[in-house]
Design an enzyme around this catalytic site. Structure first.
Site, short mmCIF file in Angstrom:
data_model
loop_
_atom_site.label_atom_id
_atom_site.label_comp_id
_atom_site.label_asym_id
_atom_site.label_seq_id
_atom_site.Cartn_x
_atom_site.Cartn_y
_atom_site.Cartn_z
N TYR A 57 0.77 -1.33 -0.02
CA TYR A 57 0.08 0.20 -0.09
C TYR A 57 0.89 1.19 0.01
O TYR A 57 0.86 2.08 -1.05
CB TYR A 57 -1.07 -0.11 1.21
CG TYR A 57 -1.56 1.22 1.48
CD1 TYR A 57 -2.44 2.01 0.41
CD2 TYR A 57 -1.94 1.72 2.80
CE1 TYR A 57 -2.82 2.88 0.83
CE2 TYR A 57 -2.63 2.79 3.10
CZ TYR A 57 -3.05 3.48 2.01
OH TYR A 57 -3.93 4.58 2.41
N SER A 110 6.36 2.94 13.16
CA SER A 110 5.12 3.23 13.63
C SER A 110 4.68 3.93 14.83
O SER A 110 5.58 3.61 15.72
CB SER A 110 4.53 1.88 13.50
OG SER A 110 3.05 1.96 14.27
N THR A 114 2.92 3.17 16.80
CA THR A 114 2.56 2.35 17.70
C THR A 114 3.68 2.00 18.58
O THR A 114 3.28 1.56 19.69
CB THR A 114 1.96 0.88 17.04
OG1 THR A 114 1.31 0.30 18.16
CG2 THR A 114 3.03 0.00 16.48
N TYR A 174 3.92 -6.78 17.45
CA TYR A 174 4.23 -5.89 16.16
C TYR A 174 5.12 -4.74 16.56
O TYR A 174 5.95 -4.37 15.84
CB TYR A 174 3.00 -5.61 15.42
CG TYR A 174 2.99 -4.65 14.34
CD1 TYR A 174 3.65 -4.83 13.25
CD2 TYR A 174 2.53 -3.26 14.74
CE1 TYR A 174 3.72 -3.60 12.27
CE2 TYR A 174 2.42 -2.24 13.74
CZ TYR A 174 3.46 -2.36 12.36
OH TYR A 174 3.53 -1.38 11.59
N LYS A 229 9.01 -3.18 15.75
CA LYS A 229 9.29 -1.77 14.97
C LYS A 229 10.39 -1.08 15.91
O LYS A 229 11.13 -0.62 15.58
CB LYS A 229 8.13 -0.98 14.99
CG LYS A 229 7.21 -1.44 13.78
CD LYS A 229 7.95 -1.49 12.36
CE LYS A 229 7.02 -1.82 11.28
NZ LYS A 229 7.68 -1.94 10.05
N PHE A 244 -16.01 0.98 17.62
CA PHE A 244 -15.39 0.41 18.77
C PHE A 244 -15.53 1.32 20.07
O PHE A 244 -14.46 1.97 20.33
CB PHE A 244 -14.05 -0.27 18.75
CG PHE A 244 -14.13 -1.32 17.47
CD1 PHE A 244 -15.07 -2.27 17.27
CD2 PHE A 244 -13.00 -1.33 16.69
CE1 PHE A 244 -14.98 -3.20 16.47
CE2 PHE A 244 -12.92 -2.36 15.76
CZ PHE A 244 -13.99 -3.31 15.57
N ARG A 285 -7.79 9.65 16.09
CA ARG A 285 -6.40 9.37 15.46
C ARG A 285 -6.01 10.37 14.40
O ARG A 285 -6.80 10.98 13.83
CB ARG A 285 -6.56 7.81 14.67
CG ARG A 285 -6.74 6.68 15.40
CD ARG A 285 -5.79 6.19 16.34
NE ARG A 285 -6.06 5.00 17.05
CZ ARG A 285 -6.81 5.01 18.27
NH1 ARG A 285 -7.25 6.21 18.94
NH2 ARG A 285 -6.97 3.83 18.69
#
Ligand code: NAD
Ligand code: UDP
Length: 341
Positions: A11, A124, A126, A148, A152, A217, A230
């Site tokens: 992507y 990221s 994250t 994950y 990173k 959510f 976000r």
């Protein structure tokens, strides 16, 4: 410049290829298509009218990487290849450490063999984990909350150690916030293989009729409307951030971590409203329980990107939704069964 692009069919990689080729760079893609389609590369060729070298191989295969770097002799590498599903990383952490961490070790070794010491890495937001304060600046402590994110954070450390061992090395570690949207042509975009984990591709699939409704959510977060907030960043802006990082890396040895976001939080409800404006359809949605592990808000401090790279996001949430809709409505099943040509 000759740029080796691992994960270039994916992507973000495919959008970055368009920007690289438009800027006159020569590219070689290294991808095993584990989460992408050769059609994406055919579309990039169609968009740019430029040829793209391809090595179809796995970054877990050190010999293949070594052969690619010593034959292509890149000036720089942009390293997108990796696995990115948070849930899957908890179920199968070794797969994530093998692909993301061991694959990156292989890549750096292959770069050494070809005397290439310039890398732009896809990290990221994250890695920050739960916010101790907002916006997240690059000094915010790094405490990833899933395997994950830990891969990173580890690869960031790996690249720092590698750069420290090479006096001429340049490394820019880009911490992406939430990449969304698509190229304006509608020819390339995000094409998740399974049920989308992320909000925008899920909304896109509801809008186009592939799914019946969106589950929001949680609506009891401490945000403007109770839904999660976000920092969505247009993938074309993100692609341009890679060009800016490449330019910066040419100036001299460095090892810098840089946030890539807009600095602005958008809630789930705001994103859905923007998508409804973009597609002119109603997006059925209902409130569901919070998703485990989710945080209320996440958005970037953008000053370092502006100061160091001279880059800042230009495209807003409406442009993100409009381009996503153009891609999704023109390619209902994504790259589906289109021919790679
Ligand atoms: P993507 O899955 O679309 O692209 C990744 C590409 O890497 C795919 O083409 C895939 O086939 C390839 N790949 C994966 N494992 C490989 C391997 N072992 N060998 C060779 N190729 C391999 O993902 P994306 O959204 O374009 O993300 C690109 C990078 O940016 C990833 O490293 C991801 O972790 C990171 N990132 C993505 C986001 C996001 O929300 N999309 C956010 C932050 C960081
Ligand atoms: N979200 C949602 N429904 C979905 C997917 C996501 O309500 O089907 C919410 C999620 O709780 C979060 C926001 O949308 O508040 C962005 O989620 P995404 O997974 O895209 O990004 P991340 O949480 O990883 O930053």
């Amino acid at each position: 410049m000759k740029v080796l692009v691992t994960g270039g069919a994916g992507y973000i990689g495919s959008h970055t290829l368009v920007a690289l080729l438009a800027a006159g760079h020569e590219v070689c893609v290294f991808d095993n298509f584990s989460n992408s389609s050769p059609v994406a590369l055919a579309r990039v060729r169609q968009l740019t009218n430029r040829d793209i070298r391809l090595v179809e191989a796995d970054i877990c295969n050190g010999d293949a990487l070594m052969q690619a770097t010593t034959e292509f002799r890149p000036d720089a590498v942009i390293h997108f290849a990796g696995l990115k599903a948070v849930g899957e990383s908890s179920e199968n952490p070794l797969l994530y450490y093998a692909n993301n961490v061991a694959g990156s070790v292989n890549l750096l070794a292959a770069m050494d063999a070809a005397e290439c010491h310039r890398i732009i890495f896809s990290s990221s937001a994250t890695v920050y984990g739960r916010a101790q304060y907002l916006p997240f600046d690059e000094q915010h402590p790094v405490h990833p909350t899933n395997p994950y994110g830990r891969t990173k954070a580890i690869v960031e450390e790996l690249i720092r150690d590698w750069a420290a061992a090479h006096p001429t090395a340049s490394a820019v570690l880009l911490r992406y916030f939430n990449p969304v949207g698509a190229h304006d042509s509608g020819l390339i975009g995000e094409d998740p293989r399974d049920i989308p984990n992320n909000l925008m591709p899920f909304v896109a699939q509801v809008a186009v009729g592939r799914r019946t409704s969106l589950a929001i959510f949680g609506d009891d977060y401490n945000t403007r409307d109770g839904t999660g907030e976000r920092d969505y960043i247009h993938v074309v802006d993100l692609a341009n951030a890679h060009l800016a990082a490449l330019d910066y890396s040419e100036k001299g040895p460095c090892c810098e971590v840089v946030n890539v976001g807009t600095g602005r939080g958008i809630t789930v409800k705001e994103l859905v409203a923007a998508y409804e404006r973009a597609c002119g359809r109603n997006i059925p949605a209902q409130i569901a329980p919070r998703r485990p592990g989710d945080v209320a808000s996440s958005y970037a401090a953008t000053a370092k990107a502006e100061r160091l790279l001279g880059w800042r996001a230009a495209l807003d949430i409406d442009a993100m939704c409009t381009s996503s809709w153009r891609w999704q409505s023109n390619n209902i099943e994504g790259y589906g069964d289109a021919s790679a040509g």
